[in-house]
Design a protein around this motif. Structure first.
Motif, PDB file in Angstrom:
ATOM      1  N   GLY A 169       1.162 -15.572  -3.024  1.00  0.00           N
ATOM      2  CA  GLY A 169       0.208 -15.946  -1.994  1.00  0.00           C
ATOM      3  C   GLY A 169      -0.518 -17.248  -2.284  1.00  0.00           C
ATOM      4  N   GLN A 201       7.527 -16.170   6.387  1.00  0.00           N
ATOM      5  CA  GLN A 201       7.031 -15.507   5.179  1.00  0.00           C
ATOM      6  C   GLN A 201       5.666 -14.888   5.428  1.00  0.00           C
ATOM      7  N   ASN A 204       1.261  -5.940   2.422  1.00  0.00           N
ATOM      8  CA  ASN A 204       0.472  -6.550   1.353  1.00  0.00           C
ATOM      9  C   ASN A 204      -0.763  -7.267   1.888  1.00  0.00           C
ATOM     10  N   ALA A 205      -0.664  -7.860   3.058  1.00  0.00           N
ATOM     11  CA  ALA A 205      -1.839  -8.401   3.733  1.00  0.00           C
ATOM     12  C   ALA A 205      -2.055  -7.553   4.986  1.00  0.00           C
ATOM     13  N   GLU A 206      -3.316  -7.303   5.342  1.00  0.00           N
ATOM     14  CA  GLU A 206      -3.565  -6.400   6.468  1.00  0.00           C
ATOM     15  C   GLU A 206      -3.308  -7.067   7.809  1.00  0.00           C
ATOM     16  N   PHE A 221      -0.541 -10.886  -4.664  1.00  0.00           N
ATOM     17  CA  PHE A 221      -1.639 -11.866  -4.598  1.00  0.00           C
ATOM     18  C   PHE A 221      -2.630 -11.708  -5.748  1.00  0.00           C
ATOM     19  N   ARG A 230      -5.766  -2.823  -2.560  1.00  0.00           N
ATOM     20  CA  ARG A 230      -4.765  -2.071  -1.823  1.00  0.00           C
ATOM     21  C   ARG A 230      -3.349  -2.572  -2.049  1.00  0.00           C
ATOM     22  N   THR A 231      -3.227  -3.668  -2.762  1.00  0.00           N
ATOM     23  CA  THR A 231      -1.899  -4.170  -3.088  1.00  0.00           C
ATOM     24  C   THR A 231      -1.942  -4.877  -4.439  1.00  0.00           C
ATOM     25  N   ASN A 285       1.165 -22.252   4.946  1.00  0.00           N
ATOM     26  CA  ASN A 285       0.670 -23.454   4.280  1.00  0.00           C
ATOM     27  C   ASN A 285       0.306 -24.549   5.288  1.00  0.00           C
ATOM     28  N   LEU A 289       4.704 -11.022   4.682  1.00  0.00           N
ATOM     29  CA  LEU A 289       3.597 -10.554   3.841  1.00  0.00           C
ATOM     30  C   LEU A 289       2.797  -9.477   4.562  1.00  0.00           C
ATOM     31  N   LEU A 307      -7.720 -15.638   1.846  1.00  0.00           N
ATOM     32  CA  LEU A 307      -6.539 -16.202   2.489  1.00  0.00           C
ATOM     33  C   LEU A 307      -5.361 -16.165   1.532  1.00  0.00           C
ATOM     34  N   VAL A 308      -4.236 -15.654   1.996  1.00  0.00           N
ATOM     35  CA  VAL A 308      -3.019 -15.771   1.206  1.00  0.00           C
ATOM     36  C   VAL A 308      -2.046 -16.661   1.969  1.00  0.00           C
ATOM     37  N   VAL A 309      -1.500 -17.623   1.237  1.00  0.00           N
ATOM     38  CA  VAL A 309      -0.751 -18.682   1.896  1.00  0.00           C
ATOM     39  C   VAL A 309       0.748 -18.469   1.723  1.00  0.00           C
ATOM     40  N   PRO A 344       0.802  -1.222   0.000  1.00  0.00           N
ATOM     41  CA  PRO A 344       0.000   0.000   0.000  1.00  0.00           C
ATOM     42  C   PRO A 344       0.835   1.273   0.000  1.00  0.00           C
ATOM     43  N   GLN A 351       4.804 -19.776   2.681  1.00  0.00           N
ATOM     44  CA  GLN A 351       5.424 -21.089   2.813  1.00  0.00           C
ATOM     45  C   GLN A 351       5.859 -21.400   4.243  1.00  0.00           C
ATOM     46  N   HIS A 360      -6.896  -9.128   2.577  1.00  0.00           N
ATOM     47  CA  HIS A 360      -6.077 -10.340   2.639  1.00  0.00           C
ATOM     48  C   HIS A 360      -5.705 -10.715   4.068  1.00  0.00           C
TER      49      HIS A 360
END
Lengths: 228, 258
Positions: A173, B171, B180-182, A91, A87-88, B136, B175, B163-165, A73, B167, B131
């Motif tokens: 992701g 990691q 990139n993920a909140e 992914f 926002r990104t 994993n 993220l 969901l963002v996975v 972001p 490894q 996100h």
């Protein structure tokens, strides 16, 4: 087809989509860029050349790391993503396309640039003397004369995008249908001991790579016969 | 002629490098599940100060590390994030049964890097985010625990597309930290000492306990240094450091029952 799990098919289709989109955009970018880089020589063009070629040398994890920061972001990727309310750029399919473009750019630019070099300035100058506009010279003279370079660029960009792994692992992701491309799916299957599916993908990749190399070498052979 | 000389020179250099590498004393090699890496580094530092031995740490998800051990990776001790993988290594004869013990019990947290209220079930239910990062579930126990928690809250199906996975837990944290993920599920030990962000410890009743087992690998069976490290890991000082890092340790009774 019978016996192929749907998630393998999904990953295959996604990978092909990514490769087609990336290759199409790459060739569009690489043609004028290679033309501009090919002549005349200026020291700062070598700088541009070096920057474009960085992904050849850099580990994909370095590129992936910077992309992860840039896509967030607070980075430029976040500003772009806001255009469609995300926002990104991470992914997402868009993010993968941008990552693959950067990663495969040298593989698209270099063959075309070399072909323009081999062609030399002579045909271009003749065309100019005969009154052709630079644009017309570019697409009626230069591109047809450099077509082998263009085909090599297409094959290499396509193959490298299919084989991309490190960057996708870091910015993807692992989302089915969005960012789980074949190379990442293969990694997942190995990790979770789905050996049959892993074998299928790995075998397919070997076949694909073999055919790519075969295609490239047959192109080069034809070129040699042509020039001798 | 020149090329010949170059090749011979290159071979000589390679040979010299390989032999010099061999000659230096082998360090103790730990394979450490990603959630425990910082704590393992502290333990290793303490151990190295005490004994003058050198310790190297490799990290990854427990699944990755176990696979590497199976493929012959030169590790001496495996600090897993679960009990199952060390057990499997023991039953395939790759690890020593009597050495296996629970060195830590992990705690799952929901973390977000911003200030304000700590993230909780209600925040997930409201869904004001794009996100949610986790690791994993097939390879990382903290990922499996996160999925169990989401299922216990009846949120799994609803949140699945977001969901963002990653490894490994490292990691997953990366993220989230990169924005990139909140928010996401990570290990308490990863975030307890961070100045930024807020977290909620997930109630242990919602997921199967994250018992993390250590095991001496068979190739190091005769290695005195490795055995010494295992003893150190059992000791009160190590247990204290592990607890301070954000883990629980098994109580005396459980210890005696093994």
């Amino acid at each position: 087809m019978k016996g192929i799990p749907t998630d393998v098919i999904e990953a295959t289709i996604l990978t092909l989509e990514l490769a087609v989109v990336t290759t199409g955009m790459l060739v569009t970018i690489a043609l004028p860029l290679a033309w501009w880089l090919a002549f005349p020589h200026r020291w700062w063009k070598s700088m541009v050349n070096a920057v474009i070629s960085l992904p050849l040398v850099l580990p994909p994890s370095v590129l992936g790391y910077y992309l992860l920061l840039a896509f967030g972001p607070t980075g430029p990727g976040g500003w772009i993503a806001r255009l469609w309310g995300a926002r990104t750029l991470a992914f997402s399919f868009h993010g993968l396309v941008i990552g693959s473009l950067l990663y495969a750019l040298p593989f698209a630019v270099q063959p075309i640039q070399n072909a323009f070099h081999a062609m030399g300035r002579h045909p271009v100058e003749s065309a100019a003397v005969l009154g052709a506009s630079p644009w017309r010279t570019f697409y009626r003279i230069a591109i047809p004369m450099a077509w082998r370079g263009v085909v090599t660029a297409i094959v290499l960009s396509f193959a490298h995008t299919i084989g991309e792994f490190g960057i996708v692992l870091m910015i993807g992701g692992d989302i089915p249908g969005q960012t789980r491309v074949l190379s990442v799916a293969l990694y997942d299957y190995v990790e979770s001991a789905r050996w049959h599916d892993a074998n299928m993908i790995a075998g397919g990749m070997v076949m694909f790579s073999f055919l790519t190399i075969l295609l490239l070498s047959s192109l080069q052979n034809r070129k040699r016969r042509h020039t001798s | 002629m020149r090329i010949h000389r170059l090749i011979i020179l290159a071979l000589a250099i390679t040979g010299a490098l390989i032999s010099s590498n061999r000659a230096s004393a082998d360090p103790l090699r730990l394979a450490v599940a990603a959630n425990f890496i910082q704590t393992a580094q502290q333990l290793a530092d303490e151990f190295m100060q005490r004994t003058d031995l050198s310790v190297t740490i490799s990290s990854g998800s427990s699944g990755q590390l176990a696979t590497q051990v199976r493929e012959g990776a030169p590790f001496d001790i495996f600090l897993s994030a679960d009990t199952q993988r060390p057990e499997e290594l023991v039953s395939s004869g790759l690890a020593i049964a009597s050495s296996r013990f629970t060195y830590a019990i992990g705690q799952l947290v929901l973390w977000r890097p911003t200030t304000g209220i700590p993230p909780d079930e209600q925040m997930l239910r409201n869904g004001q985010f794009a996100h949610l990062a986790l690791c994993n579930p097939a390879t990382a126990p903290y990922g499996a625990a996160a999925i169990e928690t989401l299922k216990a809250w009846n949120l799994y199906d609803q949140l699945r597309p977001r969901l963002v996975v990653a490894q490994s837990v490292s990691q997953a944290l990366e993220l989230i930290q990169s924005g990139n993920a909140e928010l996401g599920f990570v290990a308490l030990a990863q975030v307890s000492r961070l100045k930024e962000g807020k977290y909620t410890v997930i109630p242990e009743s919602l997921y199967s306990p994250l018992r993390q087992d250590a095991v001496l690998l068979s190739r190091a069976g005769e290695n005195i240094d490795a055995r010494q490290f295992m003893t150190f890991l059992h000791g009160p000082q190590a247990r204290d450091m592990i607890r301070r890092a954000g883990y629980l340790t098994p109580n005396g009774e459980q210890e005696a029952a093994r």
